[in-house]
Scaffold this motif. Sequence first.
Motif, PDB file in Angstrom:
ATOM      1  N   ASP A 163       0.796   8.993  -5.329  1.00 30.51           N
ATOM      2  CA  ASP A 163       0.886  10.893  -5.052  1.00 30.51           C
ATOM      3  C   ASP A 163       2.258  11.791  -5.886  1.00 30.51           C
ATOM      4  O   ASP A 163       1.832  12.496  -5.538  1.00 30.51           O
ATOM      5  CB  ASP A 163       2.386  10.350  -3.868  1.00 30.51           C
ATOM      6  N   SER A 211       0.735  -1.427   0.203  1.00 31.80           N
ATOM      7  CA  SER A 211       0.020  -0.470   0.026  1.00 31.80           C
ATOM      8  C   SER A 211       0.901   1.031   0.112  1.00 31.80           C
ATOM      9  O   SER A 211       0.523   2.562  -0.474  1.00 31.80           O
ATOM     10  CB  SER A 211      -0.724  -0.300   1.045  1.00 31.80           C
ATOM     11  N   TYR A 212       1.714   1.171   0.941  1.00 33.59           N
ATOM     12  CA  TYR A 212       2.909   2.160   0.280  1.00 33.59           C
ATOM     13  C   TYR A 212       4.296   2.276  -0.471  1.00 33.59           C
ATOM     14  O   TYR A 212       3.050   3.663  -1.270  1.00 33.59           O
ATOM     15  CB  TYR A 212       4.430   1.673   1.777  1.00 33.59           C
ATOM     16  N   LYS A 224       0.496   3.981  -2.476  1.00 33.51           N
ATOM     17  CA  LYS A 224      -0.147   5.582  -2.014  1.00 33.51           C
ATOM     18  C   LYS A 224       1.670   5.874  -3.093  1.00 33.51           C
ATOM     19  O   LYS A 224       1.301   7.451  -3.388  1.00 33.51           O
ATOM     20  CB  LYS A 224       0.797   5.852  -0.556  1.00 33.51           C
TER      21      LYS A 224
END
Lengths: 210, 659
Positions: free
Chosen positions: A77, A69-70, A73
């Motif tokens: 982003d 999930s990082y 992200k």
Amino acid sequence: MENVLSILFSLSLFYVSVTSRVKGYVAVLRFQGLILSVLVLLPFLKNFSIFGIILPITLLLVKVILIPSYINKIILDLDIKRVIEPTIQQIVFLLLVIATMIVIFISSSVIAQSTELNVIPFASGFSAIAIGIYIIIFRKKLIVHVCGFLVLENGIFLFGTAVASELPMMIELGVLLDVFVVVFLMGIALNKIRSTFEGFEVTDLGRLKD
Amino acid sequence: MNSLLNSDNILFTSAFAIQFISIAFLFIKDQHKALFAANTVLLIGLTLGLFSTISSALFSSAEISLQSIFFNFIRLDELGTFFLFIIQLVAIPTTIYNFSYLSHYIEENRSIKSFVIFYVLLLISTQFIVIANQAILFLVSWEIMSITGYLGMMLEKEKEEVQKGSFYYFAASHVLIFILYIMFFLLHQQTGSWFFSDYHLSFSTGIVVPIIFILSFIGFGIKAGFMPFHFWLPQAHPIAPTVLSAFLSGVIIKMGIYGILRTYLFIKPVPEWAGWFILIVSIISAIFGVWYALAQHDIKRLLAYHSIENIGIIGIGIGIGFIGSANNLPAVEVLGFGGALLHTLNHAIFKSLLFIGSGVVYQNLGTRNIELMGGIVHRAKYIAILFLIGSVAISGVPPFNGFISEFIIYTGFFKTANELKNFYPILMLMFVVGLAFVGGLAVACFTKVNSIMFLGSERKAVKHFYTSIYDYISLGIFALLCIVIGFYPQPFVGIVNKVIVSNFVSSHPSSALINIDWLFFTIIFSIIALGIFFLFLLKGKLEKKFGKRTSPAWGCGYENINPRMQYTASSFADELNEISKSVLVYHKKVEVSNTAFPLPSKFESHSNDFVDSKIVLPSYKFLSFLVMKIKFLSQTDIRYYIGFILIIITIYSLIAFLW
């Protein structure tokens, strides 16, 4: 059961070598993390202990939930293009992967005749190491490099479980922490790189050479 | 041990502590005060150290028992104590010279604090080298010594020649320490210990001990400056600050000698080829060292080549000692090693004297080129006399100390010839001739130096020749030591004999060294000195009676003599340099106009170092050429490196798989 899981793991390597979407890489990482967690959980199903459960749970947490999930992200982003940019054709890459895996599986079975080891987990882990390196060599995007590194790390994990029946739990946890920190730092670095460079390709970093 | 609080031990340890504390005084803001305070404290520490060294077993009956204080890491055996004595003896006057030398720099508004720190650390680490009893401590001290020496050299770091010369030193030290590591690892592998006191090997056990010997000779030989490895010396010495070049030439290159002797103690007795090997290398160093010196115009470079010559002479002594050890002849051993050790002490003294003398001249004239000097004797009479004492001593001319040690080495030659009949006398005779030749060239060289530098008239106008009291104290101490050892060598010979008898000679020590009638030397030298004194008195009387006639220096009947008509350094040595032109890489360039009306003519001569210009630099070029060939491997992209890693892993796995 271990063999089945290892073969599933190997199949995921094929998928990772043909997919051209970054999302696909993240999905494979999730999948591999899940397999590894189950693999570590297996011995403890027979004789249950509260300490034995720590490692699978942490593994699940880090490899299946946190890291993927990082990465997702970061992709969102930083608005990274969703397709990977291979330097060689996907089919050539696949053939390379298949050839490597054949060599590794055959040589593993030869080695297994003289030493005590589980051939299939051993060979799958070894293949994952090789393919992780291939991904780093033949892909340009930095975020894909991170994924390649994680595949390599998964391979080492599997390899470790095949060679030594049980690595000490503290070491496994330590390695996990390392990997997590590395990925975290990579994210920060990517954020910083964006402010200096336009793209996210390693070729851009060549300009840093003195 | 109950001797932990023994007064000797306290003295010894506090000497080191005080030397170390001197760094703290550099925090004083005013540079002059800081220098004065730090230097004074350092001097106190060194003097205490010298006292404690002199009170040790080697010099008196009292004993320092530091054996077990630092877990056996430190041992004061006779050889170590002797070198400790040399270091402290040379360091004291050199540090005194620091007062005047560094104040020049302070007046130029330069920061000297870092230099003082490096200097103090250099002194301490050098002292630790000789008392270390453990390989790692030894190597660490050695490395600190090399690095602080390098950093100290960079005092005038904005000059290009300083950067170049100090790099030579740094590179040579780097190679050297690498060789020493291999050597000590081999020693450790052979004995399973890191302590020097456990190293007892024998040449008969196999190939490893000869390798250790060769490695030690190359490694320590680079530091000492034996001929094929000397190339860094003439580059580094001229550019170092005078204090440092005095210490470098006086003491640090002697650490190479210490290393060779220490290794000898590990592996004695040695076979005879080792002795011949050292003997031949040394005689080459001695002859060509002095010959190169003759061709130099830079006073410090000239002195650096003289260091090579003297290291050669020390090496000859060691070679004779080795031959004595191989043939089990204690008398030859005692004479050979005795000459080497005494010459080590002597060279440390007079070479520091000469370097500091040249430093005084350099500070006033701002040049190291002998061709631009002249007539200094009219400005500073006593500096000239002190420099002359050093020159006479280094040339091995009686009555000063250089003669004594060379005399012992000559005696060693004759003793070897006498004891080992066969073909030895003829070989020894050749070496005697070689050493005599070296002595002759040294005399020629220092005649050149003294006459061109000090006599004649000034080539370059000097407004004011400034000398301070510290210069005289420092030079005076050295000169006094030269005279004392020359006139009264018994105690020093006795000390050297004690070192050899206790460490080097295994059985039935011979008294060949102390049996020489040293008293004769004292008497003869005193008579010579008195004779000269009376001649001077006579001269004074005659001058009073008949008056003194003065004429321009080297006027030779000319009326209007000018400084350019004097002999120059290159014309003085020209004949001798012509003989060995190719080896010296000696170039002369003469431009004489051949036109109706005379145009300006030019003359140039300079000598490059053979090893440097023909071996070191070409091999460096070849290496960089090879490296450029594989430069394509250096890519900007990280993926290539990971690919290389993959290839290497594959090769390793293949090897492991197929093994």
